[in-house]
Design an enzyme around this catalytic site. Structure first.
Site, mmCIF file in Angstrom:
data_model
loop_
_atom_site.group_PDB
_atom_site.id
_atom_site.type_symbol
_atom_site.label_atom_id
_atom_site.label_comp_id
_atom_site.label_asym_id
_atom_site.label_seq_id
_atom_site.Cartn_x
_atom_site.Cartn_y
_atom_site.Cartn_z
ATOM 1 N N TYR A 54 25.870 -6.744 2.548
ATOM 2 C CA TYR A 54 25.058 -7.458 3.532
ATOM 3 C C TYR A 54 23.943 -8.246 2.851
ATOM 4 O O TYR A 54 23.196 -7.727 2.021
ATOM 5 C CB TYR A 54 24.436 -6.482 4.546
ATOM 6 C CG TYR A 54 23.417 -7.156 5.450
ATOM 7 C CD1 TYR A 54 23.852 -8.000 6.467
ATOM 8 C CD2 TYR A 54 22.048 -7.008 5.235
ATOM 9 C CE1 TYR A 54 22.935 -8.666 7.272
ATOM 10 C CE2 TYR A 54 21.129 -7.658 6.034
ATOM 11 C CZ TYR A 54 21.583 -8.494 7.047
ATOM 12 O OH TYR A 54 20.682 -9.155 7.829
ATOM 13 N N HIS A 84 13.895 -19.327 7.871
ATOM 14 C CA HIS A 84 13.062 -18.254 8.428
ATOM 15 C C HIS A 84 11.571 -18.574 8.367
ATOM 16 O O HIS A 84 10.756 -17.814 8.883
ATOM 17 C CB HIS A 84 13.341 -16.941 7.703
ATOM 18 C CG HIS A 84 14.650 -16.307 8.072
ATOM 19 N ND1 HIS A 84 15.836 -17.006 8.159
ATOM 20 C CD2 HIS A 84 14.973 -15.017 8.383
ATOM 21 C CE1 HIS A 84 16.819 -16.190 8.491
ATOM 22 N NE2 HIS A 84 16.330 -14.984 8.636
ATOM 23 N N ASN A 196 12.208 -9.303 3.476
ATOM 24 C CA ASN A 196 12.538 -8.117 4.264
ATOM 25 C C ASN A 196 11.532 -7.016 3.957
ATOM 26 O O ASN A 196 11.697 -6.257 3.008
ATOM 27 C CB ASN A 196 13.948 -7.657 3.890
ATOM 28 C CG ASN A 196 14.782 -7.255 5.082
ATOM 29 O OD1 ASN A 196 15.818 -6.639 4.926
ATOM 30 N ND2 ASN A 196 14.357 -7.580 6.280
ATOM 31 N N TYR A 280 -24.945 11.666 26.233
ATOM 32 C CA TYR A 280 -23.724 11.828 25.431
ATOM 33 C C TYR A 280 -23.667 10.881 24.234
ATOM 34 O O TYR A 280 -23.201 11.242 23.157
ATOM 35 C CB TYR A 280 -22.488 11.576 26.294
ATOM 36 C CG TYR A 280 -22.117 12.673 27.260
ATOM 37 C CD1 TYR A 280 -22.862 13.833 27.365
ATOM 38 C CD2 TYR A 280 -20.999 12.521 28.082
ATOM 39 C CE1 TYR A 280 -22.516 14.837 28.268
ATOM 40 C CE2 TYR A 280 -20.637 13.511 28.982
ATOM 41 C CZ TYR A 280 -21.401 14.669 29.075
ATOM 42 O OH TYR A 280 -21.043 15.639 29.966
ATOM 43 N N ARG A 283 -25.910 12.648 21.750
ATOM 44 C CA ARG A 283 -25.588 14.050 21.490
ATOM 45 C C ARG A 283 -24.169 14.234 20.945
ATOM 46 O O ARG A 283 -23.904 15.120 20.131
ATOM 47 C CB ARG A 283 -25.758 14.845 22.788
ATOM 48 C CG ARG A 283 -25.633 16.325 22.613
ATOM 49 C CD ARG A 283 -25.732 17.141 23.894
ATOM 50 N NE ARG A 283 -25.988 16.421 25.111
ATOM 51 C CZ ARG A 283 -25.448 16.765 26.294
ATOM 52 N NH1 ARG A 283 -24.612 17.786 26.382
ATOM 53 N NH2 ARG A 283 -25.741 16.077 27.372
ATOM 54 N N PHE A 329 12.865 -1.624 6.649
ATOM 55 C CA PHE A 329 12.011 -2.759 7.011
ATOM 56 C C PHE A 329 11.323 -2.569 8.355
ATOM 57 O O PHE A 329 10.412 -3.314 8.697
ATOM 58 C CB PHE A 329 12.868 -4.037 7.091
ATOM 59 C CG PHE A 329 14.078 -3.867 7.969
ATOM 60 C CD1 PHE A 329 13.976 -3.792 9.346
ATOM 61 C CD2 PHE A 329 15.338 -3.737 7.392
ATOM 62 C CE1 PHE A 329 15.093 -3.607 10.141
ATOM 63 C CE2 PHE A 329 16.462 -3.556 8.185
ATOM 64 C CZ PHE A 329 16.335 -3.487 9.565
ATOM 65 N N GLU A 414 19.471 -7.093 16.509
ATOM 66 C CA GLU A 414 18.172 -6.484 16.225
ATOM 67 C C GLU A 414 17.499 -6.227 17.573
ATOM 68 O O GLU A 414 16.675 -7.008 18.043
ATOM 69 C CB GLU A 414 17.361 -7.414 15.313
ATOM 70 C CG GLU A 414 18.062 -7.610 13.974
ATOM 71 C CD GLU A 414 17.546 -8.791 13.158
ATOM 72 O OE1 GLU A 414 16.572 -9.448 13.601
ATOM 73 O OE2 GLU A 414 18.125 -9.064 12.091
#
Length: 509
Positions: A54, A84, A196, A280, A283, A329, A414
């Site tokens: 792959y 990409h 990746n 608060y 404290r 990834f 995906e």
């Protein structure tokens, strides 16, 4: 200056930050070189045998089943990077880009990515020369790694896209040429190995964590200054009380507050006042600030694991002669902790703003309303609290967890994505907001302490107050308030402020 050798095993958050901030030179050891070469030799053998792997001899994502002829393997890697590089939006901060490159190199040198040594050397040269890619901040869904941002980073390596040359933005190939470098021709697996991974979200993680650790100490300092200005008690910070609920952060915060307030003459002045306990926001600082400290420690553990991990796909196991297609990834570990951290930092800002609100409210503080002796003609610090309130409310919106979302990509191949990139970017925004909220509290608390003179603060609070007043004067008449807020930021966030307080009070946890 000594060269820092990366091995993919023991890089820390503080080391990564120091390397980038101080422009330290990096390199790799001989043993690391051997691992890289061994991994690459296996890839070359598989290609020669025409094995189906792959992303090496196939397409990507939904095109995983498309076999690529050997003659097109190099073009496949080049096409991967340019196709990409689809990011949009404002550019990432340059220090984040530098961290991304550092972390990507650290992952590749582990020897599980199958890249050539020549590529690693080229990346190291680019880093050491300070060549910084122009990377749009939006476009990653956080699985298959930070694909778009890392593609823009890889684009510079091959002479595509843009990079900074000083403060000028130029085509990447021109910037490479200015440093005597040529665009690198990628071979099998190398494009995929570059993009990746989780290095954008992890880079934000490194930056936010480093500053969050310091901010946690500053929050204790700002809270202690508010205790002084509001004439609060340190009784609730008793170590005995914390030990029966022994969260580490809680114990450490209470110890910090005791150190900071030690020998306070302001405290002694009202020790028999009859007030039983504080609100608060005063404290419960050990419980709230302490929980944030514990969160930071947990997130640090996850991020330091991530920045020393192999996060591409497939991974190469040379000893057993295997390539394993998997999901290292996937950004889920980082996504979850970035969401966790931004919620924690929001709380640090939330409780700080509540203390600021008490400081400017004369009916609660016993101080002049809005911390001005000439109210009416002057508004004092009224709107500084508005700003803190605005930032707190903005943080609440930003703190919606990105990791609870997912959206499918690549034709449902995906089909679950982490959105860790969004979680990390929003965490960075929350950090920036919370730093300003703490600065506003310090501005207000020091103004309040001015009205208690001649009474003196404690050992740590006294040093913090004096350091502020050396650089930022008391506000007697209305002035341009944003400049005063920025001036406080300049003091408390520069290296040395916390250290000067620690010199007086002792080391803060």
């Amino acid at each position: 200056m000594k060269k820092i050798l990366l091995n993919g095993e023991n890089l820390t958050v503080s080391q990564a930050k120091e390397i980038v901030d101080k422009n330290l030179e990096i390199g790799i050891s001989n043993s690391t070189i051997t691992k890289i070469k061994t991994s690459r030799n296996v890839i070359e053998k598989w290609i020669k045998n025409d094995e189906v792997i792959y992303g090496v001899t196939t397409g990507f994502g939904e095109f995983k089943d498309v076999k690529i002829p050997q003659k097109d393997i190099e073009k496949l890697q080049h096409n991967l990077i340019i196709s990409h590089s689809a990011g949009v939006g404002e550019p990432l901060p340059r220090n984040i880009v530098r961290l991304m490159l550092l972390l990507r190199i650290n992952s590749l040198v582990k020897g599980y990515s199958g890249v050539r040594l020549e590529l690693v050397k080229q990346l190291i040269k680019i880093f050491n020369f300070g060549i910084t890619a122009y990377i749009p901040s939006q476009g990653s869904v956080g699985s298959s790694g930070d694909l778009a941002p890392l593609s823009h980073l890889a684009g510079v390596v091959i002479g595509e896209g843009y990079a900074y040359f000083g403060n000028e933005l130029l085509p990447a190939k021109h910037v490479l040429a200015e440093h005597g470098l040529r665009p690198f021709k990628l071979s099998a697996k190398e494009g995929l190995a570059l993009i990746n991974g989780t290095q954008m979200m992890s880079a934000f993680g490194v930056e936010v964590l480093y500053r969050a650790k310091r901010l946690s100490k500053l929050a204790d300092i700002s809270g202690a200054l508010s205790i002084e200005a509001l004439k609060g008690t340190d009784t609730a910070f008793s170590d005995k009380l914390q030990r029966v609920r022994p969260h580490t952060g809680q114990i450490n915060t209470a110890a910090n507050l005791r150190r900071l307030l030690k020998n306070s003459k302001i405290r002694l002045s009202h020790i028999d006042c009859g007030k039983v306990q504080d609100a608060y926001s005063l404290r419960c600082m050990p419980q709230v600030h302490g929980a944030v400290k514990d969160t930071i420690e947990y997130v640090n553990k996850v991020i330091e694991t991530e920045i020393n991990s192999a996060t591409d796909n497939p991974l190469i196991f040379a000893k057993s002669n295997e390539h394993i297609e998997g999901g290292n990834f996937h950004g889920e570990p980082v996504a979850l902790v970035m969401d966790f951290l931004k919620i924690a930092l929001s709380e640090l800002g939330n409780i700080s703003e509540r203390r600021t609100a008490r400081l400017v409210d004369g009916s609660l503080s016993g101080l002049p309303r809005f911390l001005t002796a000439k109210g009416g003609l002057n508004s004092g610090l009224m709107i500084a609290q508005y700003t803190a309130a605005s930032l707190v409310s903005e943080n609440k919106v930003l703190s919606h967890p990105a990791s609870v979302d997912s959206i499918p990509t690549s034709a449902n191949q995906e089909d679950h994505n982490s959105l860790g990139s969004i979680a990390a970017r929003k965490c960075f925004e929350v950090l920036n907001n919370t730093e300003k909220i703490i600065a506003i509290e310090i501005l207000c608390s020091c103004q309040g302490i001015d009205f208690l003179k001649p009474l003196k603060c404690g050992k740590g609070t006294g040093t913090a107050y004096a350091e502020i007043r050396r650089n930022v004067k008391h506000i007697d008449e209305d002035i341009l308030m944003s400049e005063h807020i920025n001036a406080v930021c300049d003091v408390i966030f520069r290296e040395g402020f916390i250290e000067s307080v620690e010199k007086s009070a002792g080391k803060l946890s």
